[in-house]
Design a protein around this motif. Sequence first.
Motif, PDB file in Angstrom:
ATOM      1  N   TRP A  99       5.520   1.525 -10.012  1.00 10.98           N
ATOM      2  CA  TRP A  99       4.516   0.526 -10.392  1.00 10.98           C
ATOM      3  C   TRP A  99       5.059  -0.518 -11.361  1.00 10.98           C
ATOM      4  O   TRP A  99       4.835  -1.708 -11.194  1.00 10.98           O
ATOM      5  N   GLY A 100       5.768  -0.058 -12.399  1.00 10.17           N
ATOM      6  CA  GLY A 100       6.299  -1.002 -13.383  1.00 10.17           C
ATOM      7  C   GLY A 100       7.277  -1.973 -12.745  1.00 10.17           C
ATOM      8  O   GLY A 100       7.267  -3.174 -13.027  1.00 10.17           O
ATOM      9  N   THR A 101       8.128  -1.433 -11.862  1.00 14.63           N
ATOM     10  CA  THR A 101       9.083  -2.293 -11.166  1.00 14.63           C
ATOM     11  C   THR A 101       8.351  -3.321 -10.307  1.00 14.63           C
ATOM     12  O   THR A 101       8.712  -4.499 -10.276  1.00 14.63           O
ATOM     13  N   MET A 102       7.314  -2.851  -9.607  1.00 13.72           N
ATOM     14  CA  MET A 102       6.549  -3.776  -8.754  1.00 13.72           C
ATOM     15  C   MET A 102       5.963  -4.902  -9.583  1.00 13.72           C
ATOM     16  O   MET A 102       6.014  -6.071  -9.195  1.00 13.72           O
ATOM     17  N   VAL A 156       0.270  -4.129 -18.774  1.00 16.54           N
ATOM     18  CA  VAL A 156      -0.790  -4.591 -17.878  1.00 16.54           C
ATOM     19  C   VAL A 156      -1.672  -5.618 -18.592  1.00 16.54           C
ATOM     20  O   VAL A 156      -2.014  -6.665 -18.036  1.00 16.54           O
ATOM     21  N   ILE A 157      -2.007  -5.315 -19.839  1.00 17.00           N
ATOM     22  CA  ILE A 157      -2.790  -6.275 -20.620  1.00 17.00           C
ATOM     23  C   ILE A 157      -2.023  -7.595 -20.740  1.00 17.00           C
ATOM     24  O   ILE A 157      -2.567  -8.679 -20.509  1.00 17.00           O
ATOM     25  N   PHE A 207       0.835  -1.203   0.000  1.00 17.20           N
ATOM     26  CA  PHE A 207       0.000   0.000   0.000  1.00 17.20           C
ATOM     27  C   PHE A 207       0.871   1.255   0.000  1.00 17.20           C
ATOM     28  O   PHE A 207       0.700   2.153  -0.819  1.00 17.20           O
ATOM     29  N   SER A 208       1.839   1.265   0.918  1.00 14.94           N
ATOM     30  CA  SER A 208       2.726   2.434   0.996  1.00 14.94           C
ATOM     31  C   SER A 208       3.490   2.600  -0.313  1.00 14.94           C
ATOM     32  O   SER A 208       3.665   3.714  -0.830  1.00 14.94           O
ATOM     33  N   ALA A 209       3.926   1.470  -0.874  1.00 18.35           N
ATOM     34  CA  ALA A 209       4.702   1.542  -2.107  1.00 18.35           C
ATOM     35  C   ALA A 209       3.864   2.114  -3.244  1.00 18.35           C
ATOM     36  O   ALA A 209       4.351   2.916  -4.046  1.00 18.35           O
ATOM     37  N   ILE A 210       2.606   1.708  -3.274  1.00 14.51           N
ATOM     38  CA  ILE A 210       1.764   2.187  -4.376  1.00 14.51           C
ATOM     39  C   ILE A 210       1.460   3.671  -4.234  1.00 14.51           C
ATOM     40  O   ILE A 210       1.479   4.421  -5.221  1.00 14.51           O
ATOM     41  N   PRO A 218      -0.586  -2.845  -8.242  1.00 21.49           N
ATOM     42  CA  PRO A 218       0.100  -1.839  -9.084  1.00 21.49           C
ATOM     43  C   PRO A 218      -0.534  -1.688 -10.463  1.00 21.49           C
ATOM     44  O   PRO A 218      -0.585  -0.577 -11.005  1.00 21.49           O
ATOM     45  N   SER A 219      -1.041  -2.802 -11.031  1.00 19.02           N
ATOM     46  CA  SER A 219      -1.705  -2.694 -12.337  1.00 19.02           C
ATOM     47  C   SER A 219      -2.916  -1.793 -12.231  1.00 19.02           C
ATOM     48  O   SER A 219      -3.133  -0.916 -13.084  1.00 19.02           O
ATOM     49  N   LEU A 220      -3.717  -2.009 -11.184  1.00 17.17           N
ATOM     50  CA  LEU A 220      -4.893  -1.168 -11.005  1.00 17.17           C
ATOM     51  C   LEU A 220      -4.492   0.289 -10.872  1.00 17.17           C
ATOM     52  O   LEU A 220      -5.110   1.180 -11.461  1.00 17.17           O
ATOM     53  N   ALA A 221      -3.438   0.526 -10.086  1.00 22.07           N
ATOM     54  CA  ALA A 221      -3.013   1.909  -9.871  1.00 22.07           C
ATOM     55  C   ALA A 221      -2.696   2.576 -11.201  1.00 22.07           C
ATOM     56  O   ALA A 221      -3.146   3.692 -11.489  1.00 22.07           O
ATOM     57  N   ILE A 222      -1.966   1.870 -12.043  1.00 22.35           N
ATOM     58  CA  ILE A 222      -1.554   2.500 -13.294  1.00 22.35           C
ATOM     59  C   ILE A 222      -2.737   2.648 -14.247  1.00 22.35           C
ATOM     60  O   ILE A 222      -2.870   3.643 -14.955  1.00 22.35           O
ATOM     61  N   VAL A 223      -3.629   1.655 -14.222  1.00 18.25           N
ATOM     62  CA  VAL A 223      -4.797   1.748 -15.104  1.00 18.25           C
ATOM     63  C   VAL A 223      -5.678   2.924 -14.688  1.00 18.25           C
ATOM     64  O   VAL A 223      -6.100   3.737 -15.527  1.00 18.25           O
TER      65      VAL A 223
END
Lengths: 359, 324, 310
Positions: free
Chosen positions: B274-277, C145-146, B114-117, B297-302
């Motif tokens: 995020w990408g690294t995670m 992501v996809i 959570f903190s990382a995101i 992390p995927s959700l965060a970036i999306v």
Amino acid sequence: MARTDSTGSTPDFDLDGQAAPLLEIDDLRVHFKTDHGVVKAVDGVSWHVDEGETLAIVGESGSGKSVSAMSILGLVPTPPATFPSGDIRLRGRSILKMPEKQQRKLRGQEIAMIFQDPLTALNPVFKVGDQIAEMIRTHQDVTKTVARRRVLDLLGEVGIPNPGVRINQYPHEFSGGMRQRAMIAMALANDPKVLLADEPTTALDVTIQAQIMALLEKLRQERNTAIVLITHDLGLVASHADRINVMYAGRIVEAGSCDDVFYRPQHAYTFGLLSSLARMDKQRQDRLLPIKGVPPSLSKVPPGCPFHPRCQFATQGCVEAVPTLETVVTDETMNGGLHRAACIHSDQVEIAYSERLAP
Amino acid sequence: MTTPPQSGREPDTHVPAEALMTRFEAPEPGAADATDTTGKGKKASGQLRDIWRRYKRNKLAVVGLVVVAFLMILAILQPWITPYDPMEQNLLNTRKPPSDGHWFGTDVLGRDMFSAIIYGVRLAMIVGWSVMFLSLIVGLALGAVAGFRGGALDSLIMRVTDIVLAFPALIGAILVVQIFGNGIWQVVIALAILSWPTAARLMRGSTLSLRESEYVEAARSIGASDTRIVTRHILPNAIAPTLIYSFSHIGVAVVAMASLAFLGIGVPPDIPEWGTMIANAVPSLNVEGESHMWVFPSLAIVVTTLAFAFVADGLRDSIDPKLR
Amino acid sequence: MAKFITRRLAHAVLVIIAATFLIYLGLFVLGDPFASSGEKTVPPEIQEALREKFGMNQPFFMQYLTYLQNMFTFDFGIDFEQRRDVGDMLAAAVPATARLAVIAILIEIVIGLTAGVIAAVSQYTFRDVFITIITTLGIGIPVFVIGIGLRAGLSGEWIFPAVPRSFTVETPWWQEIILPAFTLAILDAAFIARLMRGSMLEVLRADYVRTARAKGLSERKVIGKHAFRNSVIPVVTYTGVSLGVLLGGALITETIFEYQGLGFLLVRAIQQHNNPVIVPIVVFAVLTFVVLSTLVDILYAYLDPRIRLH
Ligand SMILES: Nc1ncnc2c1ncn2[C@@H]1O[C@H](COP(=O)(O)OP(=O)(O)OP(=O)(O)O)[C@@H](O)[C@H]1O
Ligand SMILES: [Mg+2]
């Protein structure tokens, strides 16, 4: 001068349908729903045209001329357009009620249209010849070669030099006048009974204008085509039309034979149009009187007579009720039934105009 | 590679860019009186109100705006929000699924996800906005100069953009990072280097068309200086397409950084990004109970990219309602 | 037309020369590409061989020429990692990448055009809104992501091979390609759909479409012939450029699915500072991109006769 009430339906043909006019528009309304309210582009327009006849529709920009013509061919996009009322009949048969497929058969075959802007009306990525041939092959079961030969004839007929070369060129290789001719050739391709010509000469210079008009005239005489000529140009109307409809803010405000409208205008707007026109047939020029103000926005048409804010004859009565189109009975004319106007001050208008005409 | 950075090039392919430019070619007729600044100011605020009125109608754009605002607040408040130090490792507590103590679970090194995101939000905002401002400033300046001056300077600037644009975006970014070395600011520079040419070209296009327009002629005829013409008359009217492009590029820059980080390029591996995670989670992809490591992390970036995309769409549609 | 093509080609050549020079400058001059860095130690004899090969002992300009010559004679030297001939590695990776690119492009064209046309002709209806939402998602969600989602959800199931590969099982190429191809196609399909919708909507308002209707053509012909032919032009442009990018290697997608193409090779090479592999792939990627962009410009001129003249 007296006026009689008219029933609103066109009185010059038998209602049993025997002599139904070639093309007839009846109480047509075309409204556009836009962000800024409902634009009443055409608001209760009726007219008709017969074989071999030229009907002119004149009026300022935005008065609904093109929209009324395009609705005949079903070219007004819905949405945003709605058709609250009206009918369009070809030989008494309602076009609007026909199934789409039958309507399509009429388009380009019975009724053809020359569009206002020839520069954009041709598809830039197809050869001009192919576009005309397509018009032919859509309605006639002929081979490509036959169609091509016909296209060559047509191109020659509308006065395009070098048809053999031109047929293989793209629209951008044509000048404006040539494109207009190509459009006309396309419109004539199937010998239509009705030709809707929407400002066929506006984009062109004067000599080409004359040639194009001569071409249309020839067509009318040789093939008995009915022509609906839409234009701003009263000079053009005077020399080519049999009858005139004057449109203002989506309505017909005056209709009648060329002579009637030009010499005995009954509507203040027609009066304004004619007064703003330089006349060739008079020695001494009157001061030209431009119509003051601008045409109303069609989403906020003034109450009563839509012209009253710009009208020099306007009185309180003009604001209170929308004047209806009524038959004008005059001493000078026999065809009283054909001359109609929607103006409560038509007497004054006629007097004012005759004063202008008097030397 | 088809990565979002490449879609950021979209205004550069034929039609979109031209469409974008021509839409702003015709200045308002009222703008013709170049001296009347007060009238113009009033007009501008009226235009803004119009834009906002149209913007509001696009519900997605409004949602996007709310999310963007929320992300900005998170980014600013991150040090006070995150329950743990986002860098703090705990090798005794790795890959744990979400729990009360760690809402989003822990990662391979036992860091609190959570903190990382949330830290990632801060990073993404810093990078996204920095790239936007850098490329916008450079693009506007060079584009305006190229369009207004023309001549050799114009050719030079345009050839430079040609060369930069000859690199597929991700490849170009990799190359710059290879040269400058790893680091967040190196990534920012790399992404800005790759995105200013499109901004410059858009700006040049609208400057060119405005240069010949009536009201610039009018300003010139009353003896306004070049600087004044550019800053007063051309910039305000020509800026819109470039601004829209640059804004839509924020999301693109965020994705580009994440893409680089995902490939292990440019972004230092110990920074919570995020990408690294997601890259760290790759070995756990098919492992039961460890999906939190890539899902969050995927959700965060999306969420971030979609929010920015919605806002960008809304801006474009409201500034130019015709293209809906 | 001939003049246009010549000018466009000359432009492309200049851009390629400038770009390769930049690559050279960046990777060779600004740092010693053959030095040991990080955990990676480069054996001295290989360093020496490479310096020799790339003429690093010669004057700068000669070095650059040597580099160009090596690139264009497909003589790339030996890679640091496994000491294989880089030319052989590329020869294996290029067809794999090309296959992936072409299949992805085909998928995205079919899906994107269909969706775009449907959305445009049914503007403001539910279908249009639905397609618009899907395309917004498709464009907004990053490729990796996809890819990660598809790999997590599908790899190892049904016909989709597991990642990482098990080398004991032979997988037919189409099974290997299917997930990466869709991963690549999703973004571009969404983009094409949106592009097509926009340009189709604009074209549908054009006067010549009205003319086509006035001819009495069926709606199918109006849309399928007159409108489509005009509105597809920007899509062709976009697709061509996109193909140019994909042919240079799909870095992210190939990495996710461990697909043995140029992108996968490049990413690994970067992680291992394997310069002899990095340089030719980057040059190749720039080359395909510029060449395809140029071809697209020429094709554009062909598709739109108005451009042809100048
Ligand atoms: N698709 C549309 N949506 C909204 N309003 C429209 C649409 N088409 C036409 N109108 C409006 O309908 C009105 C009448 O237009 P029309 O083209 O018939 O005028 P016109 O008399 O032919 O003028 P002109 O002489 O300039 O050709 C105009 O106010 C125009 O803005
Ligand atoms: Mg008109």
